[in-house]
Each structure stands twice: as structure tokens, then as C-alpha cells.
Design a protein around this motif. Structure first.
Motif, PDB file in Angstrom:
ATOM      1  N   ALA A   1       0.810  -1.219   0.000  1.00  0.00           N
ATOM      2  CA  ALA A   1       0.000   0.000   0.000  1.00  0.00           C
ATOM      3  C   ALA A   1       0.843   1.268   0.000  1.00  0.00           C
ATOM      4  N   HIS A   2       2.165   1.146  -0.038  1.00  0.00           N
ATOM      5  CA  HIS A   2       3.043   2.317   0.046  1.00  0.00           C
ATOM      6  C   HIS A   2       2.992   3.108  -1.258  1.00  0.00           C
ATOM      7  N   ASP A   3       3.199   4.433  -1.142  1.00  0.00           N
ATOM      8  CA  ASP A   3       3.146   5.328  -2.302  1.00  0.00           C
ATOM      9  C   ASP A   3       4.454   5.274  -3.090  1.00  0.00           C
ATOM     10  N   MET A   4       4.629   4.212  -3.852  1.00  0.00           N
ATOM     11  CA  MET A   4       5.760   4.073  -4.764  1.00  0.00           C
ATOM     12  C   MET A   4       5.372   3.069  -5.830  1.00  0.00           C
ATOM     13  N   SER A   5       6.163   2.980  -6.863  1.00  0.00           N
ATOM     14  CA  SER A   5       5.827   2.106  -7.984  1.00  0.00           C
ATOM     15  C   SER A   5       5.864   0.644  -7.550  1.00  0.00           C
ATOM     16  N   TRP A   6       5.199  -0.206  -8.334  1.00  0.00           N
ATOM     17  CA  TRP A   6       5.131  -1.615  -7.953  1.00  0.00           C
ATOM     18  C   TRP A   6       6.515  -2.255  -7.992  1.00  0.00           C
ATOM     19  N   GLN A   7       7.426  -1.752  -8.857  1.00  0.00           N
ATOM     20  CA  GLN A   7       8.780  -2.303  -8.870  1.00  0.00           C
ATOM     21  C   GLN A   7       9.470  -2.076  -7.530  1.00  0.00           C
ATOM     22  N   HIS A   8       9.306  -0.871  -6.975  1.00  0.00           N
ATOM     23  CA  HIS A   8       9.960  -0.582  -5.698  1.00  0.00           C
ATOM     24  C   HIS A   8       9.252  -1.276  -4.543  1.00  0.00           C
ATOM     25  N   ARG A   9       7.952  -1.469  -4.634  1.00  0.00           N
ATOM     26  CA  ARG A   9       7.263  -2.240  -3.597  1.00  0.00           C
ATOM     27  C   ARG A   9       7.748  -3.688  -3.596  1.00  0.00           C
ATOM     28  N   ARG A  10       7.884  -4.238  -4.795  1.00  0.00           N
ATOM     29  CA  ARG A  10       8.388  -5.614  -4.895  1.00  0.00           C
ATOM     30  C   ARG A  10       9.835  -5.686  -4.396  1.00  0.00           C
ATOM     31  N   GLU A  11      10.640  -4.681  -4.737  1.00  0.00           N
ATOM     32  CA  GLU A  11      12.036  -4.649  -4.301  1.00  0.00           C
ATOM     33  C   GLU A  11      12.142  -4.553  -2.781  1.00  0.00           C
ATOM     34  N   ALA A  12      11.261  -3.773  -2.157  1.00  0.00           N
ATOM     35  CA  ALA A  12      11.301  -3.635  -0.703  1.00  0.00           C
ATOM     36  C   ALA A  12      11.065  -4.974  -0.017  1.00  0.00           C
ATOM     37  N   VAL A  13      10.072  -5.708  -0.480  1.00  0.00           N
ATOM     38  CA  VAL A  13       9.761  -7.001   0.134  1.00  0.00           C
ATOM     39  C   VAL A  13      10.885  -7.992  -0.111  1.00  0.00           C
ATOM     40  N   PHE A  14      11.429  -8.012  -1.319  1.00  0.00           N
ATOM     41  CA  PHE A  14      12.498  -8.962  -1.633  1.00  0.00           C
ATOM     42  C   PHE A  14      13.747  -8.672  -0.809  1.00  0.00           C
ATOM     43  N   ASP A  15      14.117  -7.388  -0.667  1.00  0.00           N
ATOM     44  CA  ASP A  15      15.325  -7.047   0.082  1.00  0.00           C
ATOM     45  C   ASP A  15      15.217  -7.490   1.535  1.00  0.00           C
TER      46      ASP A  15
ATOM     47  N   GLU B   1      12.530  20.548   7.084  1.00  0.00           N
ATOM     48  CA  GLU B   1      11.629  20.130   6.009  1.00  0.00           C
ATOM     49  C   GLU B   1      10.974  21.366   5.396  1.00  0.00           C
ATOM     50  N   LEU B   2      11.176  21.535   4.078  1.00  0.00           N
ATOM     51  CA  LEU B   2      10.665  22.699   3.364  1.00  0.00           C
ATOM     52  C   LEU B   2      10.067  22.250   2.027  1.00  0.00           C
ATOM     53  N   PRO B   3       9.179  23.058   1.458  1.00  0.00           N
ATOM     54  CA  PRO B   3       8.622  22.727   0.124  1.00  0.00           C
ATOM     55  C   PRO B   3       9.584  23.148  -0.985  1.00  0.00           C
ATOM     56  N   PHE B   4      10.675  22.425  -1.137  1.00  0.00           N
ATOM     57  CA  PHE B   4      11.674  22.761  -2.141  1.00  0.00           C
ATOM     58  C   PHE B   4      11.070  22.661  -3.541  1.00  0.00           C
ATOM     59  N   LEU B   5      11.445  23.600  -4.402  1.00  0.00           N
ATOM     60  CA  LEU B   5      10.921  23.613  -5.764  1.00  0.00           C
ATOM     61  C   LEU B   5      11.592  22.565  -6.634  1.00  0.00           C
ATOM     62  N   PHE B   6      12.914  22.443  -6.531  1.00  0.00           N
ATOM     63  CA  PHE B   6      13.644  21.511  -7.392  1.00  0.00           C
ATOM     64  C   PHE B   6      13.735  20.154  -6.696  1.00  0.00           C
ATOM     65  N   GLN B   7      12.631  19.446  -6.709  1.00  0.00           N
ATOM     66  CA  GLN B   7      12.553  18.106  -6.143  1.00  0.00           C
ATOM     67  C   GLN B   7      11.829  17.207  -7.128  1.00  0.00           C
ATOM     68  N   ARG B   8      12.130  15.933  -7.050  1.00  0.00           N
ATOM     69  CA  ARG B   8      11.448  14.955  -7.891  1.00  0.00           C
ATOM     70  C   ARG B   8      11.598  13.576  -7.251  1.00  0.00           C
ATOM     71  N   ARG B   9      10.835  12.624  -7.745  1.00  0.00           N
ATOM     72  CA  ARG B   9      10.909  11.267  -7.199  1.00  0.00           C
ATOM     73  C   ARG B   9      12.137  10.568  -7.778  1.00  0.00           C
ATOM     74  N   ASN B  10      12.956  10.049  -6.883  1.00  0.00           N
ATOM     75  CA  ASN B  10      14.144   9.306  -7.269  1.00  0.00           C
ATOM     76  C   ASN B  10      14.005   7.900  -6.711  1.00  0.00           C
ATOM     77  N   GLY B  11      13.581   6.983  -7.566  1.00  0.00           N
ATOM     78  CA  GLY B  11      13.323   5.635  -7.090  1.00  0.00           C
ATOM     79  C   GLY B  11      12.096   5.607  -6.200  1.00  0.00           C
ATOM     80  N   ALA B  12      12.281   5.137  -4.970  1.00  0.00           N
ATOM     81  CA  ALA B  12      11.157   5.024  -4.045  1.00  0.00           C
ATOM     82  C   ALA B  12      10.976   6.260  -3.187  1.00  0.00           C
ATOM     83  N   THR B  13      11.865   7.234  -3.304  1.00  0.00           N
ATOM     84  CA  THR B  13      11.855   8.379  -2.400  1.00  0.00           C
ATOM     85  C   THR B  13      11.905   9.680  -3.190  1.00  0.00           C
TER      86      THR B  13
END
Length: 825
Positions: free
Chosen positions: A175-189, A589-601
Motif C-alpha cells: 500500500a506504500h506510495d511508490m511504484s510496484w517495482q519498488h514495492r516488490r524490491e522492498a519485500v524482496f530485500d 523540512e521545506l517545500p523545495f521547488l527543485f525536487q522529484r521522485r528518485n526511485g522510491a523516495t
């Protein structure tokens, strides 16, 4: 596999850090906040009891009954388990673990499929070995586990453990907010770490997960030397889920990246990075740096330690191992001076003067401090080994550096429009391609800029949507090349390349300042006539002074586009913490403008990422434009070009210094690439003379009439076709010939008016040609050239997507205040 074990285990490049002896590969992440240690089991995890000496048939029946499935599949699994155990009986040992460790399979010298597969025996042995791992009959090494590939290992492992905590982790990961590849990777690791370390999930600590990440990098580099994923650190996805479920102790960093960064080092730790033999000198250096740390920042202190401890004293001891004090003989000094002129890689060192000045300051600091505290510093007072002749010509050498910087700017300024046009075209093209692909069905073809593309859904995508219900990734295939394009990824990269370059070139900020821009950096100023001017607040950076930059229309468009991208679908800009690579600290913690999703984070874009973006674009342009084959852009090049254009356009240099954040106007002069040295020199001299003659009474507060005159200037800059960019206090120098004026900023709404003017000019040219008015023809041709250039520029801006900021809402809390600009009603 035996051949692979003796091959180098380091994978890629030195940018990952030095090669660490205990790890065997290059890594920056070796001394973080949490020391990497394998987990220790409070109780051996035995979900089905102790099976270390159980008979083959009993274990085979257990493997058959533990997991559901078709009867034939269960029987095959039991048979495969029986065959693997029979193979292990050929080796010495009282338990299955001892026999496993003695076998080539346990030493990862062979794969389990080499014992038998469906092709050779009609039975696959892989499910049997997987069953032995999941039932905890055998505890493999990480290399042995990763050498063999198993189908859906995590699901089988979780089902065999019957651990409610592990089941909860799997549910939260799904149920975590990340792609299914990273959800699968989390469980496998996590399952992989529990298998290899022989523990249950309750015993898995942050240190154990970091240890698993280090070991996985070592194993991957052994199995896949030179591959791009060899140095990839595993575990961030699993860390996010475990932290959110409250599994880690209080105070544990929220991300693995934060835990891997060691933060600031103490003075002793910085000194101990270098092998200094003389313990008395080591203590002297520690005392010196502790005293200097009171009036300097961490980055400067770290640089000071590098220069004095490494480049000076470590090399002095290498030249003269018996050196016991600071009295350096001329012979030793001459050898040291020659040694530092060359870097460790054999290339000439450019910063020799900086090292010499720091060493000289060190000696003179001791002289000065000894007068106040003789009992502490006087024993170390010694003649400075650096003769005065070393500093002779320093000013000349610094002028040569400024000249090289100016020449660098002159080379890149003509190439800047080419780079900007390329990045804008790539951003527009990928955005349009994504919009067309989103509306297309599977197999449907469409054209973008004359090229034919086809929307495709791969078999892997269909499998994903059927099993997991995930949103399908948007992929297209270029019919001309046959290349499959993940257009969402390309559009994301193209947007941030465009946003980074536009922000840097329109604001002149440093790259660190750009990465630190947040939603809170945007301010507004309302004039008396109701006009609102957007301001950009630059947080303290190199000079530790906050400054405010009025945003041009182009810069405001870029910032607004970034905000709208983050706040689409009614979301707020996520609050993130940014790591400062210089001070080694995490921000609030700030609302930085130059941010994007990198992998699961989600992470703030790093300065190195921007450098890589520029390198990719310059490399691509080098194929068509020869100028880019030997020239590369860095973020600081945009700052120098910005400063040059400011001053060369008539803006007083002291105003440019304020916009750039320079404390000394001479620093700004060093940034400016002078194209007409005489003009600038005389103009600066004129300003200096005029300030000296100006009466003191003029240095007073602005009156209401003067301020009104100042605002009236901006009102008068509004003309029919747009707005004029002439500086305050300057009249129109082109007799209102706006089409030819470089200061005219054409409003895209007036494109039809430009078309009318063009038609009128063409009619006038036809008449002049018929009448033989050669001078008139020449003037009309010049006007047409300027008109068409301005029209092309206005059309280019018009092609950019419209950014609707909506109406700001009244903030009801601190969080909504930080995100009110991008909110919609």
C-alpha cells in the motif's frame, strides 16, 4: 563462478568514493551515522522446528505441504527438494548446513540449475533449493543466494515463516506510495536479508539493513563487474516501509540516504584521515583547527585541514621522516614546493598559491597567538619557510585567472542561444509527445513534428496490470528507428533540464542557491497603481546574506511552471529535507521547488545531477554543432554570462553586485567578461568621480515625489507592442523605433499587430523598389529583420504551456501558508 571471484569487485568510477579495503569496492557510504552490522537473532527462527538433521523424506513432505498450489506443482517441489538434499549427502558434515557449506553449491561455484533442469532431467531443482532456504533448513551466503534466481522468492518465504510482523510489513509495502517495482524490491530485500542473516523481522535493525546493502553491492560487483547497477545501493524502499510502520527505534533517520551520510566530522576525525606520524604536531594541528573553527564554517574548515594536514605536513614528513618541529629547512621546503606543483594523478596543480598562502597564514597565526598565550603557542613558533619572493607576482597570476574566466565566458556566450533553443525544443517535443501518447490506444500511430510514433503496451505491462492493477506506463515506439521510448521518463528529464537552465540563466544564482529555492522563496510587492511585482528571495549561501531578486517575465514563467507541476491534481508541494554537501547537514523540512521522485523516495535535485544534465545536452549538441565538441557548460557559466549581460547592458556594476550577492564589487568585476574594455573602464571611472563630487545631502531617504517618479518610469516603459526594458533614469535612445530596439519585449498578444506591420513594410518596400529609393529599401530590410526575429521569439514563448496559478486561498495554518501560491479554489 570461481573465475568471477578473483576478478576485481569494484564496478564503476571514482565518483562513488575511494576504494574501501574492508569492502573491496569504491563507496562513499562507509562511515555513516549508523555502523553497519549484521543482525543477531534473539532466538533462531525455526517456523517448522529444528530441521538441521531431519531426514530427507520428512523435509520433502514438508516442502510439499507448506505451500498451496496444483497437486502436480506441489509434488514436483517435493521431488526437487529431495534431489537437492540427496546431492548434499555427498559432502561431509553432521548437519545439512555443514554439508551445504562444504559443497560447490554452497560456495557459489555452481548454480543449482547445473545439477538438473527440466531440459535435462524433466525436473527443475530451483524450487527445491528455494524450499530449503524458506524452511530455514539452510542459511546461505548472500553470494550463494544471489547466484541462483528463484521465481517469486519473497512470497514463498513470507508464507513459510508464518510471522504476523512480516505479514504486516508485506501489506504496508503493497500500500506504500511508490511504484510496484519498488514495492516488490522492498519485500524482496527484507526477505533476502532475513534469509542470509538468519533472523526474524523483529531482529532486523537499521544497522543490519545497511550491512545488507553493503554486502549486496559487493556481491553484485563480483557477479557483474563493470555493469551500471554494480554500485547501486539496495534497501531504500524497504527502509521507507519499515520506518513508516514504526519498526525502527526512535530517532532513526527517515530515509536510508540520511542514515548513510556521516554528517560533520570532529576536528580529530578530520585530522585522522591523514597519516601524521608526529603526535605532538598532530595535537598542535588539532588545537589550531579548533581555534580557527570559531570563526569559519565547516566547509572552509574541512578545506583548511586538507591543505595543512595533507598537502603540507603529511608531505613534509614524507620528505623528511625525522621532522619534529615546524622549522623547515630551505632544502626540504624546495622539495615540498616542487611536490605540490603536481597533483597525485600527475596533472599540474592549479591552486598552488592557495596552499602557500594557507601555510604562510598558519605560521603567522602562531606568531600572533604566542604574544597572547605564550605558554600554549610559543614553543611552536618558528620562522616561516615561505620566502617573500613566493608571493611576488601573485596579483599578476590572479589577473591571468580572471582573464581565463573572461575568455571562458566569451566562448560560451555565443553558444548559449543554441543550448537554450535545444533544451526548449526538447521540452516542447516530449511534452507534446506525452500528450498525444496519453490519448492514443494500443497500436495507434500518430505524428509529432513529422515523425511517426506508435503507442505500445508490452507483455510485461499487460502482466503488471493484470496481477497488480497498476497504472500502465506510457511507452511509444519510433517507427523510423524502432526504439521504444518511455515517454514519461523522457518528459520528466526534459522538463527539469529546461527548468534548471532557464532558472540559472535568468536569475544568475549559484547552483546551491537554485537547489535551495522553496515555495517560501516567492514573494510579491504591490505598487501604488496595483501592479504586482514578483520577487525571488535567495536564502543565505556562500556569503551568508539573504538577497531579493525581482523576477523577469521569463523567470516567473519558469517558477510558476515548476509550482504547477508539483501542485497538479490538487496536491501540495511535498516537504523534504535537503542535505548540504558542504556543511554536511540536513535542512529543516521545506517545500523545495527543485525536487522529484528518485526511485522510491522524493529527493531534492542535487548539484551533481544538474551537472550531468548539462553534460548530456552538450554531448548531444556536439554531434551537430562543432562548438560543443570542445566546450561544456557548467552551472557557474550561466552566472558569469548573466553578470556580463547585466553590466554590458548599462546596469551599474554595484547594482549587479547586489543582484549576484557579492560583498565586494571587485568580485563582480571578475565575473564580467569585458567585450569593450575601454568603455567599461571609463564608465566605472566616471561613476567613481561623480560619487566623490556628490554632496552629502543627496544621501538621504527617498521622498514621496521621487518614489512616484521612480514608479512612473516603469509606467512609461509600456508601449503598444509590449514593454521596454530600459533601465531606470534612461530615456528612449532609439527615438521610439521600437521594432529595432533590443530593449523591446513583445507581448505575444500583439502577434497579429506584427503581421500587420510586416504587410505594411512589404508594401512600402515594393513602392520603394518601384521608385528606386535604395536607401529606403535598406532601412525597410533592416526593420523587417528585427520584426521577424521578435515575432519568432514571441511565438516561441507562446508555444510554452499556459500556467494557471489560480486564486490564492487564505492560509489557515503554517503548512497551507507554504503552499498557497499553487492552490486552486
Amino acid at each position: 563462478m570461481a573465475e568471477q571471484e578473483v576478478r576485481p569487485t569494484t564496478g564503476l568510477s571514482r565518483r562513488h568514493g575511494p576504494v574501501i579495503a574492508e569492502l573491496g569496492f569504491a563507496s562513499r557510504f562507509v562511515s555513516g551515522k549508523i555502523k553497519a552490522e549484521a543482525a543477531v537473532a534473539t532466538a533462531p527462527p525455526r517456523p517448522h522446528g529444528d530441521l538441521s538433521t531431519t531426514g530427507i523424506e520428512s523435509i520433502a513432505r514438508l516442502a510439499t505441504a507448506t505451500w498451496d498450489g496444483a497437486e502436480v506443482t506441489r509434488q514436483q517441489r517435493g521431488q526437487a527438494t529431495r534431489q537437492v538434499l540427496t546431492y548434499l549427502t555427498e559432502f561431509d558434515g553432521d548437519t545439512w548446513q555443514q554439508r551445504w557449506d562444504s559443497s560447490p553449491l554452497g560456495r557459489a561455484e555452481i548454480q543449482v540449475n547445473s545439477l538438473g533442469s527440466r531440459r535435462t532431467t524433466g525436473l527443475a531443482y530451483g524450487p527445491g533449493l528455494r524450499s530449503l532456504f524458506c524452511l530455514r533448513v539452510i542459511q546461505p551466503t548472500l553470494l550463494a543466494l544471489r547466484t541462483n534466481s528463484f521465481t517469486d522468492y519473497a512470497s514463498f518465504f513470507i508464507a513459510a515463516q508464518a510471522d504476523p510482523l512480516l505479514d504486516k510489513f508485506a501489506e504496508l509495502a503493497a500500500a506504500h506510495d511508490m511504484s510496484w517495482q519498488h514495492r516488490r524490491e522492498a519485500v524482496f530485500d527484507v526477505c533476502c536479508a532475513l534469509t542470509v542473516q538468519g533472523v526474524a523481522l523483529t531482529d532486523l535493525t537499521p544497522a543490519a539493513l545497511i550491512h545488507h546493502g553493503h554486502e549486496t553491492r559487493k556481491v553484485k560487483a563480483t557477479m557483474r563487474p563493470g555493469k551500471r547497477d554494480a554500485n547501486r545501493f539496495v534497501g531504500p524502499s524497504a527502509w521507507n516501509v519499515l520506518h513508516r510502520m514504526g519498526h525502527f527505534p526512535d530517532g532513526t533517520p527517515s530515509t536510508m540516504r540520511a542514515a548513510l551520510h556521516r554528517g560533520q566530522l570532529s576536528v580529530e576525525e578530520m585530522i585522522d584521515r591523514y597519516p601524521i606520524r608526529n603526535r605532538s604536531v598532530r595535537q598542535l594541528l588539532i588545537d589550531y583547527f579548533v581555534r580557527r573553527s570559531a570563526d569559519t564554517d565547516y566547509a572552509s574548515l574541512s578545506h583548511l585541514v586538507l591543505e595543512l594536514a595533507h598537502h603540507f605536513w603529511e608531505k613534509i614528513e614524507r620528505i623528511n621522516p625525522g621532522q619534529v618541529d615546524l622549522r623547515v629547512t630551505p632544502e626540504v621546503y624546495a622539495t615540498w614546493r616542487h611536490m605540490i606543483s603536481t597533483r597525485d594523478d600527475g596533472k599540474p596543480r592549479a591552486g598552488v598559491d592557495g596552499i602557500v598562502i594557507i601555510v604562510r597564514s598558519f605560521y603567522y597565526d602562531l606568531h600572533t597567538w604566542a604574544a597572547d598565550e605564550p605558554e600554549r603557542w610559543a614553543p611552536w613558533v618558528a620562522p616561516c619557510p615561505i620566502p617573500p619572493s613566493e608571493l611576488r607576482g601573485l596579483g599578476k597570476r590572479r589577473r591571468r585567472i580572471n582573464e581565463r574566466s573572461a575568455d571562458r565566458t566569451r566562448q560560451r556566450q555565443p553558444l548559449l542561444p543554441i543550448l537554450v533553443a535545444h533544451v526548449e525544443h526538447r521540452c516542447d517535443q516530449t511534452r507534446l509527445l506525452l500528450e498525444r501518447a496519453q490519448r492514443a490506444h494500443d497500436g495507434e500511430t500518430f505524428k509529432v513534428e513529422g515523425r511517426t510514433y506508435r503507442r505500445i503496451i508490452t507483455e510485461s505491462d499487460r502482466h503488471t496490470i493484470n496481477l497488480r492493477g497498476e497504472e500502465l506506463p506510457i511507452r511509444v515506439i519510433d517507427d523510423a528507428t524502432g526504439r521504444i521510448i518511455h515517454i514519461e521518463t523522457d518528459e520528466e528529464a526534459a522538463f527539469w533540464e529546461w527548468a534548471s537552465i532557464e532558472t540559472l540563466r535568468h536569475s544568475g544564482v549559484r547552483i546551491e542557491e537554485m537547489c535551495e529555492l522553496s515555495h517560501l522563496s516567492i514573494r510579491q510587492y504591490q505598487r501604488a497603481n496595483g501592479e504586482v511585482i514578483a520577487l525571488l528571495v535567495i536564502a543565505p549561501s556562500k556569503t551568508d546574506r539573504e538577497r531579493v531578486i525581482p523576477m523577469s517575465a521569463e523567470l516567473f514563467h519558469v517558477i510558476a511552471s515548476i509550482i504547477r507541476r508539483h501542485t497538479r491534481n490538487g496536491r501540495n508541494i511535498p516537504l523534504l529535507s535537503r542535505f548540504d554537501p558542504h556543511d554536511k547537514l540536513w535542512s529543516a523540512e521545506l517545500p523545495f521547488l527543485f525536487q522529484r521522485r528518485n526511485g522510491a523516495t522524493r529527493t531534492v535535485i542535487a548539484t551533481g545531477t544538474v551537472l550531468n544534465m548539462l553534460k548530456r545536452r552538450c554531448d548531444e549538441l556536439a554531434e551537430e554543432h562543432p562548438g560543443f565538441r570542445t566546450t561544456r557548460f557548467t552551472p557557474h557559466d550561466f552566472r558569469r554570462i548573466f553578470a556580463t549581460e547585466l553590466v554590458n547592458s548599462g546596469l551599474p556594476i554595484h547594482i549587479g553586485a547586489a543582484l549576484l550577492g557579492h560583498l565586494n564589487i571587485q568580485t563582480t568585476r571578475g565575473y564580467v567578461a569585458v567585450f569593450n574594455e575601454d568603455v567599461v573602464r571609463h564608465y566605472v571611472a566616471f561613476l567613481a568621480d561623480r560619487r566623490e563630487l556628490r554632496p552629502v545631502e543627496e544621501y538621504r531617504d527617498t521622498t514621496r515625489e521621487e518614489w512616484g517618479e521612480f514608479e512612473e518610469h516603469f509606467d512609461k516603459r509600456k508601449v503598444e507592442l509590449g514593454s521596454c526594458g530600459r533601465p531606470y533614469g534612461t530615456p528612449c535612445q532609439h527615438e521610439h523605433a521600437c521594432i529595432r530596439c533590443p530593449m523591446l519585449y513583445v507581448n505575444p498578444k500583439m502577434l497579429t499587430r506584427l503581421d500587420d506591420l510586416e504587410a505594411d513594410l512589404i508594401d512600402r518596400r515594393t513602392r520603394a523598389q518601384a521608385e528606386g529609393w535604395a536607401g529606403e529599401i535598406e532601412g525597410i530590410d533592416m526593420t523587417l529583420t528585427f520584426l521577424r526575429a521578435k515575432r519568432d521569439d514571441a511565438r516561441g514563448r507562446l508555444r510554452r504551456p499556459h500556467v494557471d496559478l489560480g486564486f490564492p486561498l487564505v492560509p489557515s495554518s503554517r503548512d497551507t501558508k507554504a503552499n498557497s501560491l499553487g492552490s486552486t479554489p
